[in-house]
Design a protein around this motif. Structure first.
Motif, PDB file in Angstrom:
ATOM      1  N   SER A 269       2.441 -10.571  10.076  1.00  0.00           N
ATOM      2  CA  SER A 269       3.599  -9.839  10.585  1.00  0.00           C
ATOM      3  C   SER A 269       3.444  -8.362  10.233  1.00  0.00           C
ATOM      4  O   SER A 269       2.618  -7.974   9.411  1.00  0.00           O
ATOM      5  CB  SER A 269       4.886 -10.390   9.981  1.00  0.00           C
TER       6      SER A 269
ATOM      7  N   ASP B 257       5.521  -6.555   8.579  1.00  0.00           N
ATOM      8  CA  ASP B 257       5.887  -6.335   7.173  1.00  0.00           C
ATOM      9  C   ASP B 257       4.714  -6.624   6.252  1.00  0.00           C
ATOM     10  O   ASP B 257       4.426  -5.859   5.336  1.00  0.00           O
ATOM     11  CB  ASP B 257       7.069  -7.231   6.772  1.00  0.00           C
ATOM     12  N   GLU B 258       4.030  -7.733   6.489  1.00  0.00           N
ATOM     13  CA  GLU B 258       2.900  -8.100   5.637  1.00  0.00           C
ATOM     14  C   GLU B 258       1.762  -7.085   5.767  1.00  0.00           C
ATOM     15  O   GLU B 258       1.111  -6.734   4.785  1.00  0.00           O
ATOM     16  CB  GLU B 258       2.400  -9.494   6.001  1.00  0.00           C
TER      17      GLU B 258
ATOM     18  N   ARG C 164       2.763  -3.973   3.880  1.00  0.00           N
ATOM     19  CA  ARG C 164       2.683  -4.250   2.451  1.00  0.00           C
ATOM     20  C   ARG C 164       1.231  -4.227   1.986  1.00  0.00           C
ATOM     21  O   ARG C 164       0.913  -3.720   0.918  1.00  0.00           O
ATOM     22  CB  ARG C 164       3.320  -5.608   2.151  1.00  0.00           C
TER      23      ARG C 164
ATOM     24  N   HIS D 108       5.727   0.396   0.220  1.00  0.00           N
ATOM     25  CA  HIS D 108       6.382  -0.083   1.431  1.00  0.00           C
ATOM     26  C   HIS D 108       7.825  -0.444   1.115  1.00  0.00           C
ATOM     27  O   HIS D 108       8.109  -1.255   0.247  1.00  0.00           O
ATOM     28  CB  HIS D 108       5.639  -1.297   1.970  1.00  0.00           C
ATOM     29  N   LYS D 109       8.753   0.192   1.824  1.00  0.00           N
ATOM     30  CA  LYS D 109      10.175  -0.089   1.632  1.00  0.00           C
ATOM     31  C   LYS D 109      10.784  -0.403   2.983  1.00  0.00           C
ATOM     32  O   LYS D 109      10.421   0.189   3.990  1.00  0.00           O
ATOM     33  CB  LYS D 109      10.890   1.125   1.048  1.00  0.00           C
TER      34      LYS D 109
ATOM     35  N   SER E 261      12.353  -3.033   6.084  1.00  0.00           N
ATOM     36  CA  SER E 261      11.821  -4.065   6.960  1.00  0.00           C
ATOM     37  C   SER E 261      11.250  -3.426   8.210  1.00  0.00           C
ATOM     38  O   SER E 261      11.730  -2.404   8.672  1.00  0.00           O
ATOM     39  CB  SER E 261      12.942  -5.034   7.334  1.00  0.00           C
ATOM     40  N   MET E 262      10.226  -4.054   8.734  1.00  0.00           N
ATOM     41  CA  MET E 262       9.612  -3.554   9.957  1.00  0.00           C
ATOM     42  C   MET E 262       9.971  -4.477  11.119  1.00  0.00           C
ATOM     43  O   MET E 262       9.153  -4.713  11.988  1.00  0.00           O
ATOM     44  CB  MET E 262       8.085  -3.520   9.800  1.00  0.00           C
ATOM     45  N   ASP E 263      11.192  -5.011  11.098  1.00  0.00           N
ATOM     46  CA  ASP E 263      11.608  -5.872  12.193  1.00  0.00           C
ATOM     47  C   ASP E 263      11.830  -4.989  13.411  1.00  0.00           C
ATOM     48  O   ASP E 263      12.818  -4.270  13.509  1.00  0.00           O
ATOM     49  CB  ASP E 263      12.889  -6.629  11.816  1.00  0.00           C
TER      50      ASP E 263
END
Length: 190
Positions: free
Chosen positions: A122, A124-125, A128, A135-136, A138-140
Motif C-alpha cells: 500500500s 502507506d507501507e 514508511r 512518515h506521518k 495516512s496516504m489514503d
C-alpha cells in the motif's frame, strides 16, 4: 586490552629511532637503485659488444668498405625483423591478456538472477519503507479526493441552461447598450 578505549596505544619505538630507521631504508633503496642502473648499463655494453664489434676503418680499401657497409646493412635488416617480430608477439600477448581478463570478468560476474515476485504494497507501507519514522499521516488517496454530490451536478446543468446560447448573449451585449448593461449589473451586484 586498553582500559581507556579512546587512547591510542603508545609506540614501543621512539620518534628518533623511527626517523633513523626511515633514513636507513631510504639510503639502502637509493643504493639499490644506483646498482640496478649500473647493472643495466653494463648489460647493454656487453650486448652491444657481442652484436657490434668495434669498427676499424683506417687504412681499409674501398671495396672492403663497400662489403662492410653491405654486412652492416644486412645486420640492420636482421635486427629490424627481430624487432618487428618482438613487437608483434608483445601486441599479440597483450591482446590475449586483455581477452582473458574479459573472460575472467564475465565468468566472475555471472550469477543466476532470482525470479521476482509481485508484492502488493500500500502507499502507506511504501512511504514508511522510504521515509522510516519521518512518515506521518495516512496516504489514503481516496479520502483526499473531493466528494461530488449529485445535487451539485444537477445545479450545474440548470445554470448552464439559463445561460443559453452564447450567440444571443453576444448580440444582446453588443454596442454601447450591452456595455451599459454590464456596468449596471456589476454595480448592482456590489
Amino acid at each position: 586490552m586498553n582500559p581507556k578505549g579512546g587512547e591510542k596505544p603508545k609506540s614501543k619505538i621512539t620518534a628518533s629511532r623511527k626517523l633513523s630507521l626511515k633514513m636507513l631504508l631510504l639510503t639502502r633503496a637509493c643504493e639499490d637503485l644506483e646498482k640496478e642502473r649500473q647493472d643495466r648499463e653494463e648489460e647493454k655494453a656487453r650486448y652491444l659488444g657481442e652484436k657490434l664489434p668495434p669498427l676499424q676503418l683506417s687504412g681499409i680499401p674501398l671495396d672492403e668498405l663497400q662489403n662492410l657497409c653491405k654486412e652492416l646493412y644486412s645486420k640492420v635488416d636482421v635486427v629490424d625483423e627481430e624487432r618487428y617480430d618482438c613487437e608483434f608477439k608483445v601486441g599479440k600477448h597483450n591482446k590475449d591478456i586483455h581477452e582473458l581478463k574479459l573472460k575472467i570478468q564475465d565468468l566472475g560476474g555471472k550469477f543466476k538472477k532470482p525470479a521476482l515476485r509481485k508484492v502488493r504494497v500500500s502507499a502507506d507501507e511504501m512511504m514508511r519503507a522510504l521515509l522510516g519514522s519521518k512518515h506521518k499521516g495516512s496516504m489514503d488517496l481516496r479520502a483526499n479526493l473531493k466528494s461530488v454530490k449529485k445535487e451539485d451536478v444537477k445545479q450545474d446543468k440548470v445554470t448552464g441552461s439559463e445561460v443559453g446560447d452564447w450567440r444571443k448573449n453576444v448580440e444582446a451585449m453588443s454596442g454601447m447598450e450591452g456595455r451599459k448593461k454590464m456596468f449596471d449589473t456589476a454595480g448592482g451586484a456590489q
